[in-house]
Design an enzyme around this catalytic site. Structure first.
Site, PDB file in Angstrom:
ATOM      1  N   LYS A  23       0.825  -1.202   0.000  1.00  0.00           N
ATOM      2  CA  LYS A  23       0.000   0.000   0.000  1.00  0.00           C
ATOM      3  C   LYS A  23       0.864   1.259   0.000  1.00  0.00           C
ATOM      4  CE  LYS A  23      -2.815   0.280   3.606  1.00  0.00           C
ATOM      5  NZ  LYS A  23      -3.712   1.156   4.385  1.00  0.00           N
ATOM      6  N   SER A  24       1.898   1.281   0.835  1.00  0.00           N
ATOM      7  CA  SER A  24       2.745   2.477   0.913  1.00  0.00           C
ATOM      8  C   SER A  24       3.410   2.757  -0.432  1.00  0.00           C
ATOM      9  CB  SER A  24       3.831   2.286   1.982  1.00  0.00           C
ATOM     10  OG  SER A  24       3.255   2.207   3.262  1.00  0.00           O
ATOM     11  N   ARG A  28       2.699   5.989  -3.348  1.00  0.00           N
ATOM     12  CA  ARG A  28       3.828   6.807  -3.827  1.00  0.00           C
ATOM     13  C   ARG A  28       4.016   6.681  -5.330  1.00  0.00           C
ATOM     14  NH1 ARG A  28       3.960   5.708   1.466  1.00  0.00           N
ATOM     15  NH2 ARG A  28       5.178   7.051   2.862  1.00  0.00           N
ATOM     16  N   ARG A 123      -8.209  11.832  13.264  1.00  0.00           N
ATOM     17  CA  ARG A 123      -6.759  11.616  13.363  1.00  0.00           C
ATOM     18  C   ARG A 123      -5.978  12.927  13.307  1.00  0.00           C
ATOM     19  NH1 ARG A 123      -5.240   6.653   9.530  1.00  0.00           N
ATOM     20  NH2 ARG A 123      -3.274   6.922  10.644  1.00  0.00           N
ATOM     21  N   ASP A 302       2.292  -1.324  11.917  1.00  0.00           N
ATOM     22  CA  ASP A 302       0.957  -1.757  11.507  1.00  0.00           C
ATOM     23  C   ASP A 302       0.669  -3.201  11.913  1.00  0.00           C
ATOM     24  OD1 ASP A 302       0.321   0.701  10.341  1.00  0.00           O
ATOM     25  OD2 ASP A 302       1.274   0.147   8.450  1.00  0.00           O
ATOM     26  N   LYS A 329      -3.977   5.611  14.973  1.00  0.00           N
ATOM     27  CA  LYS A 329      -4.195   4.910  13.711  1.00  0.00           C
ATOM     28  C   LYS A 329      -5.694   4.928  13.356  1.00  0.00           C
ATOM     29  CE  LYS A 329       0.127   4.035  13.116  1.00  0.00           C
ATOM     30  NZ  LYS A 329       0.853   4.757  12.046  1.00  0.00           N
ATOM     31  N   ARG A 333      -5.685   1.605  18.378  1.00  0.00           N
ATOM     32  CA  ARG A 333      -5.339   0.186  18.284  1.00  0.00           C
ATOM     33  C   ARG A 333      -4.748  -0.371  19.572  1.00  0.00           C
ATOM     34  NH1 ARG A 333      -2.830   0.201  12.173  1.00  0.00           N
ATOM     35  NH2 ARG A 333      -4.851   0.247  11.130  1.00  0.00           N
TER      36      ARG A 333
END
Ligand code: S3P
Length: 396
Positions: A23-24, A28, A123, A302, A329, A333
């Site tokens: 995902k990261s 990008r 957040r 994560d 998060k 969490r």
């Protein structure tokens, strides 16, 4: 939303699994591919909603993508090619989308507003806004949270030492640095994930960003982690996770599993687009408790809920330190992980910023509140596979 019933595995888990693209890296690729000149051909992009949120926001600012089966072409508009969006930009559930875009928007010539779903709206955004303001950005948050309004301004480079362990903060400053006069330096004493730096280098930075390239996004180690954990917990299992991103900053979960005595190994297959890729193999086996020091958290941030689940299956008391960031998060969490374990009959408590888990749990099964958080849902689904159920997940 509906509750989901969870049961234990009916037999060993065996075979090979390809997980969706990281995902990261996906965020990008879309973002920096758009800001580059040329066409970036991306394969293996995550089909999840977070990366789609980044795409949608970029499209609302004039970015263009062309899609064919298994392939997305990012048609770069160049550093100065984005246009004013017609309305507020919807970041959905994705903190990475919002925070990285705050950096990019800071250097534009137009104003824009970013908003998100209920979880994202809670957040913290000042951690991103503060360094960007030091660069000259005009940013307004709503009591420190979304919606966020950014009015593009001329920026100047800064030297900034990260006060929180956040790759998203680091990335926002670096992206704004593309638009700033002079050099921008971010000092990261925490060693947070470095995918922005690697993608920038892949596209030619320092120097003009050029994207006449092809990129296959490696599998997401944070997704592979769930399968590895399931294999460890279910007797007789052996799973191979193929073509996983093996960036040093993302291996913390697998390293911790090894320390717990699990039979998990990985082999580096090569480097692609400046990222290391390879296979991970996980076998069933008994687990020892874990002591995790705070400085190791960025490498598995994560994966902490999942790691805590595994600790509940280990023989003895585990202590995971320095988990303060988990409160910020998609849900809190830290509290939710302890509550979920307790709901299933496990013994877990929050001690300041630490999580203390005593194993092996005498599971009773029960109902776990996910707070709509994907990583909590997945972690507790794995717990049930391993025998913590029968369980039910809210908002699955
Ligand atoms: C991410 C960084 C981490 C991580 C998130 C993705 C990124 O967040 O938790 O899932 O892509 O840069 P922080 O920057 O808040 O640590």
């Amino acid at each position: 939303m509906s509750a989901k019933t969870l049961g234990r595995a009916r037999g060993p888990l065996q075979g090979s699994v390809s997980v969706p693209g990281d995902k990261s890296v996906g965020h990008r690729a879309l973002l920096l591919g758009t800001l580059a000149e040329g066409t970036l051909s991306v394969r293996g992009l995550s089909g999840g909603q977070d990366v789609a949120s980044t795409r949608r926001c970029l499209e609302a600012m004039g970015a263009r993508f062309s899609e064919s089966p298994g392939l997305l072409r990012v048609l770069g508009v160049g550093l100065r090619g984005l246009k004013a969006p017609k309305g507020p930009l919807d970041c959905g559930n994705s903190g990475t989308t919002m925070r990285l875009l705050m950096g990019v928007l800071s250097g534009q010539t137009f104003p824009a507003e970013l908003f998100g779903d209920a979880s994202l709206s809670g957040r913290p955004m000042e951690r991103v806004a503060a360094p960007l303001r030091l660069m000259g950005a005009d940013i307004k948050t709503t009591d420190g949270k979304p919606p966020v309004r950014v009015s593009g301004r001329p920026l100047k480079g800064i030297r900034y030492a990260l006060p929180v362990a956040s790759a998203q903060v680091k990335s926002a400053v670096l992206l704004a640095g593309l638009y700033a006069e002079g050099e921008t330096v971010v000092e990261d004493p925490f060693g947070t994930r470095d995918h922005t730096e690697r993608m920038l280098a892949f596209l030619g930075h320092p120097g003009p960003l050029r994207s006449e390239k092809a990129l296959t996004v490696p599998g997401d180690p944070s997704s592979a982690a769930f399968f590895a954990a399931a294999a460890v917990l279910v007797p007789g299992s052996r799973l191979t996770l193929s073509r996983v991103l093996l960036n040093e900053g993302r291996l913390g979960f697998f390293t911790a599993l090894q320390e717990m005595g699990a039979r998990v190994s990985w082999s580096r297959g090569g480097v692609h687009a400046r990222e290391t890729v390879g296979d991970v193999v996980a076998d069933h086996g008994a687990l020892k408790p874990l002591r995790l020091a705070a400085e190791r958290v960025p490498g598995l941030v994560d994966e902490v809920p999942l790691l805590a689940v595994l600790c509940a299956f280990a023989d003895g008391e585990s202590r995971l330190e320095g988990l303060g960031e988990l409160r910020h998060k998609e849900s809190d969490r830290l509290a939710a992980t302890a509550a979920g374990l307790t709901a299933l009959g496990g013994r877990a408590r929050v001690d300041g910023e630490a999580l203390v888990v005593s194993g092996p749990a005498r599971w009773t099964g029960g109902r776990v509140e996910t707070h709509g958080d994907h990583r909590l849902a997945m972690a507790f689904a794995v717990a049930a596979l391993g025998g913590a159920g029968p369980g039910a997940l809210s908002d699955a």
